[in-house]
Design an enzyme around this catalytic site. Sequence first.
Site, PDB file in Angstrom:
ATOM      1  N   CYS A  99      15.936  26.356 -27.466  1.00 47.91           N
ATOM      2  CA  CYS A  99      16.253  27.285 -26.404  1.00 47.91           C
ATOM      3  C   CYS A  99      16.223  28.678 -25.514  1.00 47.91           C
ATOM      4  O   CYS A  99      16.409  28.918 -24.144  1.00 47.91           O
ATOM      5  CB  CYS A  99      17.828  26.908 -26.989  1.00 47.91           C
ATOM      6  SG  CYS A  99      18.790  25.856 -27.417  1.00 47.91           S
ATOM      7  N   HIS A 392      23.976  24.683 -20.076  1.00 46.20           N
ATOM      8  CA  HIS A 392      23.110  25.144 -20.722  1.00 46.20           C
ATOM      9  C   HIS A 392      21.515  24.353 -20.959  1.00 46.20           C
ATOM     10  O   HIS A 392      20.845  23.479 -21.381  1.00 46.20           O
ATOM     11  CB  HIS A 392      22.867  25.728 -22.486  1.00 46.20           C
ATOM     12  CG  HIS A 392      21.752  26.038 -23.455  1.00 46.20           C
ATOM     13  ND1 HIS A 392      20.759  26.339 -22.537  1.00 46.20           N
ATOM     14  CD2 HIS A 392      21.530  25.209 -24.343  1.00 46.20           C
ATOM     15  CE1 HIS A 392      19.791  27.006 -23.512  1.00 46.20           C
ATOM     16  NE2 HIS A 392      19.967  25.905 -24.772  1.00 46.20           N
ATOM     17  N   CYS A 422      19.376  32.609 -28.217  1.00 52.25           N
ATOM     18  CA  CYS A 422      19.071  31.808 -29.916  1.00 52.25           C
ATOM     19  C   CYS A 422      18.379  30.689 -29.712  1.00 52.25           C
ATOM     20  O   CYS A 422      18.058  30.180 -29.231  1.00 52.25           O
ATOM     21  CB  CYS A 422      20.176  31.690 -30.604  1.00 52.25           C
ATOM     22  SG  CYS A 422      20.706  30.933 -29.765  1.00 52.25           S
TER      23      CYS A 422
END
Length: 436
Positions: A99, A392, A422
């Site tokens: 990510c 996302h 994160c």
Amino acid sequence: MSEQNILKTPKGDRIAIVSGLRTPFAKQATAFHHVPALDMGKLVVNEMLERLNFNKSEIDQLVFGQVVQMPEAPNIAREIVLGTGMPVSVDAYSVSRACATSFQAIANVAESIMAGSVTVGIAGGADSSSVLPIGVSKKLAGSLVDLNKARTLGQRLKIFSKLRLKDLLPVPPAVAEYSTGLSMGQTAEQMAKTHNISREDQDALAHRSHSLATQAWADGKLKDEVMTAHLPPYKSFIEEDNNIRKNSTVEGYAKLKPVFDRQHGTVTAANATPLTDGAAAVLMMSESKAKALGYEILGYVRSFAFSAIGVEKDMLMGPAHATPIALDRAGITLADLDLIEMHEAFASQTLANMKMFASDKFAQEHLGRSKAIGEINMDKFNVLGGSLAYGHPFAATGARLITQSLYELKRRGGGLALTTACAAGGLGAAFVLESA
């Protein structure tokens, strides 16, 4: 404010971000249902350059990332170069840091500019949760290799005879950590329990995120950083993120049932990010090059840091580990920041990281610091909403956070921003940005 440390080239140039752009982010199997990540990447890079009327021959390098890989195009960066009319001499390579992938792409271009090997670069990421590389079982894969080598019908029939119906079923991409078998959602649930993050607080953060994102769109604050995407066969288009709940109410969140621990859990589909499609990119160059070309600078990369921790527990605590390093490298404290943009993978993960920012015990036991970096001022935190609302697309989120922060700093007349996220594998990323 402590002594300033600003990233510069050997000639004293700062690392400038001239432009940032993204597609609207769309929930899985909606607007970008049949659009591969590569096509979204080409779309956003081409549009960004067209808006600037940028001479593509000025580009030295493109670094791009994709988390859910396309087997037919493993180097998405090079395909974007070849598919957008850039000179074939433009260097291009792909990166992956889960990510935090576009954070890594931006860091790589920044380092190339600092080293003097690149003057102008593009960084970003794209991901599709709708166009997925569906695989086959290991047994079927092995049998297909054996079939290719078999010379007689008898040999082929013998290979087929060993297969069972279950071996023929498609295998979707893994959603769990390879090393532990834990999914992100299971880790988010663990963090909620370990750090006493209540369901009410998680739902409240999700409601805040959707409400602020709704207002940001209504106020026109995102229009310069989000393009309208026209989709083949060009009978439809998407111009806004379609995950945002425009009529969000706290009561609505309370109705949903937990997903990962159905009996005692608190993580739901509403206080977690959905699977999302989208792409984002930024145009970077040395400060002197931007001025020579006559482009207005959005802001500068002041510092960045990456972190890595264990994956068995608190795997998504990356922001709490990476942020102190980035602040130290920038020569500032948390109080010096004007904006804080943290990736909201899950409400529980976000709230747990926020708690650790203010925890002296965490600082002493996990960071080797005498005291915490400080408590987050919510007036500075994710002021336009966050990933819980926008969605996302894994590799695109870092570039969204950076672009959104710089535009908001510009509206506020300048200042400093932290962007942090994160990532799977116990990874974390943090960037300190300075408005031009």
